[in-house]
Design a protein around this motif. Structure first.
Motif, PDB file in Angstrom:
ATOM      1  N   HIS A 193       0.717  -1.204  -0.014  1.00 21.15           N
ATOM      2  CA  HIS A 193      -0.069  -0.073  -0.163  1.00 21.15           C
ATOM      3  C   HIS A 193       0.853   1.362   0.040  1.00 21.15           C
ATOM      4  CE1 HIS A 193      -3.610  -2.085   0.746  1.00 21.15           C
ATOM      5  NE2 HIS A 193      -3.242  -2.758   1.615  1.00 21.15           N
ATOM      6  N   ALA A 194       1.948   1.132   0.182  1.00 21.05           N
ATOM      7  CA  ALA A 194       2.982   2.362   0.294  1.00 21.05           C
ATOM      8  C   ALA A 194       3.325   2.959  -0.983  1.00 21.05           C
ATOM      9  CB  ALA A 194       4.322   1.801   1.024  1.00 21.05           C
ATOM     10  N   LEU A 195       2.495   3.898  -1.398  1.00 19.87           N
ATOM     11  CA  LEU A 195       2.563   4.658  -2.495  1.00 19.87           C
ATOM     12  C   LEU A 195       4.024   5.354  -2.621  1.00 19.87           C
ATOM     13  CD1 LEU A 195      -1.106   5.955  -2.949  1.00 19.87           C
ATOM     14  CD2 LEU A 195      -0.124   4.314  -4.166  1.00 19.87           C
ATOM     15  N   ILE A 196       4.279   5.973  -1.738  1.00 17.14           N
ATOM     16  CA  ILE A 196       5.665   6.870  -1.607  1.00 17.14           C
ATOM     17  C   ILE A 196       6.765   6.003  -1.676  1.00 17.14           C
ATOM     18  CG2 ILE A 196       6.019   6.692   0.979  1.00 17.14           C
ATOM     19  CD1 ILE A 196       6.396   9.825  -0.771  1.00 17.14           C
ATOM     20  N   PHE A 247       3.805   5.911 -11.947  1.00 18.73           N
ATOM     21  CA  PHE A 247       3.316   5.752 -10.683  1.00 18.73           C
ATOM     22  C   PHE A 247       1.872   5.341 -10.639  1.00 18.73           C
ATOM     23  CE2 PHE A 247       6.177   9.672  -8.945  1.00 18.73           C
ATOM     24  CZ  PHE A 247       7.269   8.942  -9.229  1.00 18.73           C
ATOM     25  N   ASP A 248       1.115   5.610 -11.428  1.00 24.44           N
ATOM     26  CA  ASP A 248      -0.242   5.400 -11.617  1.00 24.44           C
ATOM     27  C   ASP A 248      -1.105   5.712 -10.243  1.00 24.44           C
ATOM     28  OD1 ASP A 248      -2.587   4.224 -12.488  1.00 24.44           O
ATOM     29  OD2 ASP A 248      -2.101   2.223 -11.977  1.00 24.44           O
ATOM     30  N   GLU A 302      16.837  -2.484   0.056  1.00 23.94           N
ATOM     31  CA  GLU A 302      16.275  -2.679   1.515  1.00 23.94           C
ATOM     32  C   GLU A 302      15.149  -1.964   1.609  1.00 23.94           C
ATOM     33  OE1 GLU A 302      19.228  -2.270   4.805  1.00 23.94           O
ATOM     34  OE2 GLU A 302      20.740  -2.023   3.129  1.00 23.94           O
ATOM     35  N   PRO A 303      13.828  -2.330   1.004  1.00 23.03           N
ATOM     36  CA  PRO A 303      12.608  -1.653   0.908  1.00 23.03           C
ATOM     37  C   PRO A 303      12.219  -1.181   2.286  1.00 23.03           C
ATOM     38  CG  PRO A 303      12.334  -4.000   0.255  1.00 23.03           C
ATOM     39  CD  PRO A 303      13.858  -3.703   0.626  1.00 23.03           C
ATOM     40  N   ALA A 304      12.241  -1.923   3.508  1.00 24.51           N
ATOM     41  CA  ALA A 304      11.801  -1.817   4.695  1.00 24.51           C
ATOM     42  C   ALA A 304      12.233  -0.775   5.237  1.00 24.51           C
ATOM     43  CB  ALA A 304      11.875  -2.839   5.858  1.00 24.51           C
ATOM     44  N   ARG A 305      13.916  -0.416   5.316  1.00 24.45           N
ATOM     45  CA  ARG A 305      14.517   0.471   5.745  1.00 24.45           C
ATOM     46  C   ARG A 305      14.332   1.827   4.960  1.00 24.45           C
ATOM     47  NH1 ARG A 305      20.433  -0.037   6.343  1.00 24.45           N
ATOM     48  NH2 ARG A 305      20.183   1.966   7.307  1.00 24.45           N
ATOM     49  N   LEU A 306      14.067   1.679   3.543  1.00 25.30           N
ATOM     50  CA  LEU A 306      13.789   2.759   2.624  1.00 25.30           C
ATOM     51  C   LEU A 306      12.544   3.490   2.959  1.00 25.30           C
ATOM     52  CD1 LEU A 306      14.426   4.737   0.342  1.00 25.30           C
ATOM     53  CD2 LEU A 306      13.745   2.851  -1.139  1.00 25.30           C
ATOM     54  N   TRP A 307      11.517   2.734   3.068  1.00 30.01           N
ATOM     55  CA  TRP A 307      10.082   2.971   3.655  1.00 30.01           C
ATOM     56  C   TRP A 307       9.990   3.817   4.724  1.00 30.01           C
ATOM     57  CZ3 TRP A 307       7.465   1.940   8.027  1.00 30.01           C
ATOM     58  CH2 TRP A 307       6.154   2.426   7.780  1.00 30.01           C
ATOM     59  N   ARG A 342      -3.663  12.439   4.652  1.00 32.79           N
ATOM     60  CA  ARG A 342      -3.051  12.048   3.197  1.00 32.79           C
ATOM     61  C   ARG A 342      -1.536  11.627   3.213  1.00 32.79           C
ATOM     62  NH1 ARG A 342      -2.450  16.794  -1.393  1.00 32.79           N
ATOM     63  NH2 ARG A 342      -0.738  17.505  -0.298  1.00 32.79           N
ATOM     64  N   PRO A 343      -0.786  12.125   4.188  1.00 29.61           N
ATOM     65  CA  PRO A 343       0.623  11.599   4.354  1.00 29.61           C
ATOM     66  C   PRO A 343       0.702  10.106   4.836  1.00 29.61           C
ATOM     67  CG  PRO A 343       0.636  13.932   5.263  1.00 29.61           C
ATOM     68  CD  PRO A 343      -0.821  13.428   4.791  1.00 29.61           C
ATOM     69  N   LEU A 344      -0.428   9.836   5.656  1.00 28.19           N
ATOM     70  CA  LEU A 344      -0.715   8.523   6.204  1.00 28.19           C
ATOM     71  C   LEU A 344      -1.109   7.736   5.048  1.00 28.19           C
ATOM     72  CD1 LEU A 344      -2.342   9.157   9.740  1.00 28.19           C
ATOM     73  CD2 LEU A 344       0.140   8.308   9.128  1.00 28.19           C
ATOM     74  N   CYS A 345      -1.742   7.986   4.323  1.00 24.56           N
ATOM     75  CA  CYS A 345      -2.459   7.169   3.201  1.00 24.56           C
ATOM     76  C   CYS A 345      -1.368   7.209   2.230  1.00 24.56           C
ATOM     77  CB  CYS A 345      -3.544   7.974   2.391  1.00 24.56           C
ATOM     78  SG  CYS A 345      -5.185   7.736   3.347  1.00 24.56           S
ATOM     79  N   TRP A 346      -0.392   8.148   1.986  1.00 22.50           N
ATOM     80  CA  TRP A 346       0.418   7.813   0.750  1.00 22.50           C
ATOM     81  C   TRP A 346       1.787   6.950   1.531  1.00 22.50           C
ATOM     82  CZ3 TRP A 346       1.121  13.583  -1.626  1.00 22.50           C
ATOM     83  CH2 TRP A 346       0.270  13.606  -2.382  1.00 22.50           C
ATOM     84  N   ALA A 347       1.850   6.966   2.798  1.00 21.23           N
ATOM     85  CA  ALA A 347       2.978   6.237   3.421  1.00 21.23           C
ATOM     86  C   ALA A 347       2.315   4.654   3.388  1.00 21.23           C
ATOM     87  CB  ALA A 347       3.059   6.628   4.789  1.00 21.23           C
ATOM     88  N   GLY A 348       1.125   4.278   3.133  1.00 18.33           N
ATOM     89  CA  GLY A 348       0.462   3.056   3.083  1.00 18.33           C
ATOM     90  C   GLY A 348       0.075   2.559   4.381  1.00 18.33           C
ATOM     91  N   LEU A 349      -0.167   3.510   5.372  1.00 17.82           N
ATOM     92  CA  LEU A 349      -0.680   3.225   6.690  1.00 17.82           C
ATOM     93  C   LEU A 349      -2.093   3.352   6.794  1.00 17.82           C
ATOM     94  CD1 LEU A 349       2.144   4.961   8.778  1.00 17.82           C
ATOM     95  CD2 LEU A 349       1.798   2.641   8.790  1.00 17.82           C
TER      96      LEU A 349
END
Length: 240
Positions: A15-18, A55-56, A112-117, A193-200
């Motif tokens: 879900h993490a669009l960013i 990005f879609d 390292e996607p988790a650390r990057l996220w 919006r930031p929480l949505c874009w973060a995928g949370l």
């Protein structure tokens, strides 16, 4: 505050669009070289056009963007504006000689996607200033410790902007929905919006115009990534 659990865990990041947008941008630069900047240091149109398709981004698809723009500049694509700012803030990219270039940190975290996220989300939520994207000069009172813990409790099933505003600032939900547009818009831009874009969070919209309602639910990433004081007050959702 540090609300995050260890980034070493396998996180459900779909879900993490960013994160998706950052990885696509990093991959683009690795393949095509630095991205050109305009004299005002915005990303050039050729990349904006590519990013809009790649990005879609929900609510900012190519069709949505070209419905109101003949050509795409960076400021026409808000997710890219904020991604650009986050990449610079997190020192994953830098401006150099009229281009946007990757740093060694970006290349290291690409695998390292988790650390990057976690790095992207830290800057998206806690570092960059979202005020320029609101239409109000009034600050949003509160802090992320309060926001996250209130949402954690209130969104056990589903929650509206008006409900969150009522809990945070008082007032009747129906009055807030009909009259306090500045407050709901500010909460959306600064927090939801930031929480949505973060995928949370997931955003669910129903209706259009003045009949539109926005509802929010926590994604699987919320519980996997966040460690909050109100966790002890949560009860497992009843399943039928």
């Amino acid at each position: 505050m540090n609300p995050f659990r260890s980034p070493d865990n396998d996180l459900p990041l779909s879900h993490a669009l960013i994160l998706k947008a950052a990885l696509l941008t990093i991959g683009y630069i690795e393949e095509h070289g630095p991205i050109g900047l305009t004299p005002t240091k915005a990303l050039k149109r050729y990349f904006v056009t590519w990013a809009a398709e790649a990005f879609d981004w929900p609510a900012y698809t190519v069709e949505d963007l070209y419905a109101v723009n003949k050509v795409l500049n960076e400021h026409d694509f808000p997710p890219l504006v904020i991604l650009h700012e986050v990449l610079l803030s997190a020192k994953l990219a830098r401006h150099f000689k009229g281009t946007l270039r990757l740093t060694d940190l970006a290349r290291k975290l690409q695998s390292e996607p988790a650390r990057l996220w976690m790095l992207l989300t830290t800057h998206l939520l806690f570092v960059i200033d979202h005020s320029p994207y609101t239409r109000s000069d009034e600050p949003l009172f509160g802090n992320w410790d309060i926001f996250l813990n209130v949402i954690n409790f209130e969104a056990q099933v589903i929650v509206t902007e008006e409900r969150l505003c009522s809990v945070l600032y008082g007032g009747e939900e129906e009055d807030i929905r009909r009259r306090d547009f500045k407050l709901t818009a500010s909460l959306y831009v600064h927090v939801l919006r930031p929480l949505c874009w973060a995928g949370l969070l997931n955003e669910h919209r129903t209706g259009t115009g003045f009949s539109r309602r926005d509802f929010y639910t926590k994604t699987s990433l919320w519980a996997a990534a966040l460690k909050l004081e109100t966790d002890r007050h949560l009860h497992p959702a009843t399943r039928h």
